[in-house]
Design an enzyme around this catalytic site. Structure first.
Site, PDB file in Angstrom:
ATOM      1  N   ALA A  59       0.846  -1.199   0.000  1.00  0.00           N
ATOM      2  CA  ALA A  59       0.000   0.000   0.000  1.00  0.00           C
ATOM      3  C   ALA A  59       0.883   1.253   0.000  1.00  0.00           C
ATOM      4  O   ALA A  59       2.058   1.194   0.349  1.00  0.00           O
ATOM      5  CB  ALA A  59      -0.891  -0.003   1.233  1.00  0.00           C
ATOM      6  N   THR A  60       0.292   2.369  -0.415  1.00  0.00           N
ATOM      7  CA  THR A  60       1.025   3.640  -0.400  1.00  0.00           C
ATOM      8  C   THR A  60       0.138   4.742   0.155  1.00  0.00           C
ATOM      9  O   THR A  60      -1.087   4.714  -0.029  1.00  0.00           O
ATOM     10  CB  THR A  60       1.440   4.097  -1.825  1.00  0.00           C
ATOM     11  OG1 THR A  60       0.324   3.938  -2.693  1.00  0.00           O
ATOM     12  CG2 THR A  60       2.601   3.316  -2.380  1.00  0.00           C
ATOM     13  N   ILE A  61       0.771   5.718   0.810  1.00  0.00           N
ATOM     14  CA  ILE A  61       0.069   6.972   1.093  1.00  0.00           C
ATOM     15  C   ILE A  61       0.178   7.776  -0.192  1.00  0.00           C
ATOM     16  O   ILE A  61       1.266   7.946  -0.744  1.00  0.00           O
ATOM     17  CB  ILE A  61       0.652   7.720   2.329  1.00  0.00           C
ATOM     18  CG1 ILE A  61      -0.019   9.104   2.477  1.00  0.00           C
ATOM     19  CG2 ILE A  61       2.171   7.862   2.277  1.00  0.00           C
ATOM     20  CD1 ILE A  61       0.329   9.830   3.791  1.00  0.00           C
ATOM     21  N   SER A  62      -0.948   8.217  -0.713  1.00  0.00           N
ATOM     22  CA  SER A  62      -0.958   8.955  -1.986  1.00  0.00           C
ATOM     23  C   SER A  62      -0.240  10.290  -1.834  1.00  0.00           C
ATOM     24  O   SER A  62      -0.047  10.790  -0.718  1.00  0.00           O
ATOM     25  CB  SER A  62      -2.397   9.237  -2.421  1.00  0.00           C
ATOM     26  OG  SER A  62      -3.139   8.054  -2.508  1.00  0.00           O
ATOM     27  N   HIS A  67      -4.756  13.668  -2.685  1.00  0.00           N
ATOM     28  CA  HIS A  67      -5.687  13.776  -1.553  1.00  0.00           C
ATOM     29  C   HIS A  67      -6.506  15.062  -1.658  1.00  0.00           C
ATOM     30  O   HIS A  67      -7.691  15.094  -1.336  1.00  0.00           O
ATOM     31  CB  HIS A  67      -4.921  13.726  -0.228  1.00  0.00           C
ATOM     32  CG  HIS A  67      -4.477  12.342   0.135  1.00  0.00           C
ATOM     33  ND1 HIS A  67      -3.233  12.059   0.653  1.00  0.00           N
ATOM     34  CD2 HIS A  67      -5.109  11.150   0.049  1.00  0.00           C
ATOM     35  CE1 HIS A  67      -3.139  10.747   0.882  1.00  0.00           C
ATOM     36  NE2 HIS A  67      -4.261  10.184   0.521  1.00  0.00           N
ATOM     37  N   SER A  91      -2.793   4.790   5.417  1.00  0.00           N
ATOM     38  CA  SER A  91      -2.084   5.591   6.426  1.00  0.00           C
ATOM     39  C   SER A  91      -3.041   6.314   7.378  1.00  0.00           C
ATOM     40  O   SER A  91      -2.637   6.722   8.463  1.00  0.00           O
ATOM     41  CB  SER A  91      -1.228   6.648   5.732  1.00  0.00           C
ATOM     42  OG  SER A  91      -2.068   7.577   5.049  1.00  0.00           O
ATOM     43  N   HIS A 122      -8.981  -3.675   4.639  1.00  0.00           N
ATOM     44  CA  HIS A 122      -9.138  -5.130   4.686  1.00  0.00           C
ATOM     45  C   HIS A 122      -7.929  -5.794   5.348  1.00  0.00           C
ATOM     46  O   HIS A 122      -7.962  -6.990   5.594  1.00  0.00           O
ATOM     47  CB  HIS A 122      -9.437  -5.704   3.296  1.00  0.00           C
ATOM     48  CG  HIS A 122      -8.328  -5.595   2.313  1.00  0.00           C
ATOM     49  ND1 HIS A 122      -8.273  -6.367   1.179  1.00  0.00           N
ATOM     50  CD2 HIS A 122      -7.233  -4.798   2.284  1.00  0.00           C
ATOM     51  CE1 HIS A 122      -7.190  -6.050   0.503  1.00  0.00           C
ATOM     52  NE2 HIS A 122      -6.554  -5.099   1.141  1.00  0.00           N
ATOM     53  N   ASP A 155     -14.221  -5.775   4.009  1.00  0.00           N
ATOM     54  CA  ASP A 155     -14.004  -5.711   2.558  1.00  0.00           C
ATOM     55  C   ASP A 155     -14.726  -4.488   2.008  1.00  0.00           C
ATOM     56  O   ASP A 155     -15.957  -4.445   1.981  1.00  0.00           O
ATOM     57  CB  ASP A 155     -14.533  -6.993   1.906  1.00  0.00           C
ATOM     58  CG  ASP A 155     -14.269  -7.012   0.405  1.00  0.00           C
ATOM     59  OD1 ASP A 155     -13.881  -5.967  -0.173  1.00  0.00           O
ATOM     60  OD2 ASP A 155     -14.455  -8.084  -0.205  1.00  0.00           O
ATOM     61  N   GLY A 156     -13.928  -3.523   1.557  1.00  0.00           N
ATOM     62  CA  GLY A 156     -14.480  -2.256   1.083  1.00  0.00           C
ATOM     63  C   GLY A 156     -15.429  -2.391  -0.091  1.00  0.00           C
ATOM     64  O   GLY A 156     -16.242  -1.499  -0.333  1.00  0.00           O
TER      65      GLY A 156
HETATM   66  N1  SAH Z   1      -5.880   6.491   1.209  1.00  0.00           N
HETATM   67  C1  SAH Z   1      -4.753   5.664   1.570  1.00  0.00           C
HETATM   68  C2  SAH Z   1      -4.438   4.753   0.401  1.00  0.00           C
HETATM   69  C3  SAH Z   1      -3.763   3.506   0.775  1.00  0.00           C
HETATM   70  S1  SAH Z   1      -3.398   2.448  -0.627  1.00  0.00           S
HETATM   71  C4  SAH Z   1      -3.564   6.540   1.890  1.00  0.00           C
HETATM   72  O1  SAH Z   1      -3.341   7.531   1.180  1.00  0.00           O
HETATM   73  O2  SAH Z   1      -2.833   6.245   2.838  1.00  0.00           O
HETATM   74  C5  SAH Z   1      -4.931   1.579  -0.853  1.00  0.00           C
HETATM   75  C6  SAH Z   1      -5.428   0.828   0.339  1.00  0.00           C
HETATM   76  O3  SAH Z   1      -6.572   0.073  -0.042  1.00  0.00           O
HETATM   77  C7  SAH Z   1      -4.435  -0.173   0.902  1.00  0.00           C
HETATM   78  O4  SAH Z   1      -4.169   0.209   2.226  1.00  0.00           O
HETATM   79  C8  SAH Z   1      -5.146  -1.526   0.810  1.00  0.00           C
HETATM   80  O5  SAH Z   1      -4.896  -2.356   1.933  1.00  0.00           O
HETATM   81  C9  SAH Z   1      -6.607  -1.092   0.768  1.00  0.00           C
HETATM   82  N2  SAH Z   1      -7.506  -2.068   0.136  1.00  0.00           N
HETATM   83  C10 SAH Z   1      -7.319  -2.784  -0.992  1.00  0.00           C
HETATM   84  N3  SAH Z   1      -8.372  -3.599  -1.242  1.00  0.00           N
HETATM   85  C11 SAH Z   1      -9.267  -3.373  -0.233  1.00  0.00           C
HETATM   86  C12 SAH Z   1     -10.555  -3.913   0.076  1.00  0.00           C
HETATM   87  N4  SAH Z   1     -11.153  -4.857  -0.684  1.00  0.00           N
HETATM   88  N5  SAH Z   1     -11.197  -3.455   1.172  1.00  0.00           N
HETATM   89  C13 SAH Z   1     -10.612  -2.502   1.973  1.00  0.00           C
HETATM   90  N6  SAH Z   1      -9.396  -1.964   1.744  1.00  0.00           N
HETATM   91  C14 SAH Z   1      -8.726  -2.398   0.646  1.00  0.00           C
END
Ligand code: SAH
Length: 241
Positions: A59-62, A67, A91, A122, A155-156
């Site tokens: 994963a990354t912080i965008s 944002h 994050s 998740h 699960d999102g």
């Molecule tokens: N908005 C965050 C983005 C993190 S990257 C930031 O800027 O810090 C995307 C994130 O989506 C990851 O942390 C990953 O774990 C999460 N993700 C991926 N599939 C998912 C799902 N099915 N349900 C919930 N989160 C999910």
């Protein structure tokens, strides 16, 4: 763009993004000023640059300009008292920025309003990371302590109705921070009227990812719009431990 928009402090970073026209709204600028990006970056020495950073678990912080775009797109639905779901909270940075708009500090709404921001992940370690990052600041601890903000595991793609259905009132705004393969109907069903979803979606013919907005108007009429091309981490099944 990154070189122009970096700064030596959080306020310099945000001021430079504003001057470079990457943040337009004074409200979004003020909210981003209140959230120290260094609390959300594993390497704080690069926190005040306009670039993404790895946070582990693929994963990354965008980048902060992304944002800002997402927050500005959702802004008409980020009012004091709004209910907001941040899917893929990672994050926790964006969850915290949104919380500043939904709970403006010192306002009556902040003390009494029933607005709510939920960060949904998740991966439990990332749920914990978001919450832990927000706890680094006094304001974050206050918002979490008052249950104005919470971080949950799920699960999102199914949205969030709470462990026991306690969040089934739905959401004024839904931000999705990972690229979906489709515009999941359950998210649209959980959207209030009026409300907006901001979601990156894979092009079905393999043409990359695009940001989409899904609007539901006062009468429940749904409008979907494709905006610009992006690159996000995929919205997937949780990895097996
Ligand atoms: N908005 C965050 C983005 C993190 S990257 C930031 O800027 O810090 C995307 C994130 O989506 C990851 O942390 C990953 O774990 C999460 N993700 C991926 N599939 C998912 C799902 N099915 N349900 C919930 N989160 C999910």
């Amino acid at each position: 763009m990154a070189w122009r928009c970096s700064g030596n402090s959080n306020s310099e970073l945000i001021e430079n993004l504003f001057k470079a026209d990457l943040i337009h709204s004074p409200l979004v600028k003020a909210a981003m000023m209140k959230v120290d990006r260094a609390h959300y970056c594993p390497d704080p020495s690069y926190a005040y640059e306009d670039s993404p950073q790895s946070i582990g678990h693929a994963a990354t912080i965008s980048a902060p300009h992304m944002h800002a775009h997402a927050t500005e797109s959702l802004l008409p639905h980020l009012k004091p008292g709004s209910r907001v779901l941040d899917i893929g909270s990672g994050s926790g940075y964006l969850t915290a920025v949104i919380a500043e708009l939904v709970h403006p500090q010192g306002s009556i709404e902040d003390r009494e309003g029933n607005g709510k921001v939920v960060g949904l992940e998740h991966i439990k370690a990332l749920r914990d990371l978001g919450e832990g990052n927000m706890k680094k600041g006094e304001r974050g601890r206050e918002l979490l302590g008052n249950a104005k903000v919470s971080f949950v595991v799920g699960d999102g793609r199914k949205g969030w109705v709470g462990e026991k259905g306690e969040e089934k009132e739905g959401w004024d705004a839904i931000h999705v921070g990972a690229a979906a393969v489709e515009l999941h109907q359950e998210l649209i069903d959980q959207l209030r009227s009026p409300g907006r979803i901001f979601i990156p979606v894979e092009d079905e013919r393999g043409g990359g990812q695009y940001i989409w907005t899904v609007d539901k108007d006062e009468n429940g009429v749904v409008t979907k719009k494709r905006l610009y091309g992006v690159r996000y981490v995929p919205l997937t099944d949780a990895p097996h431990a």
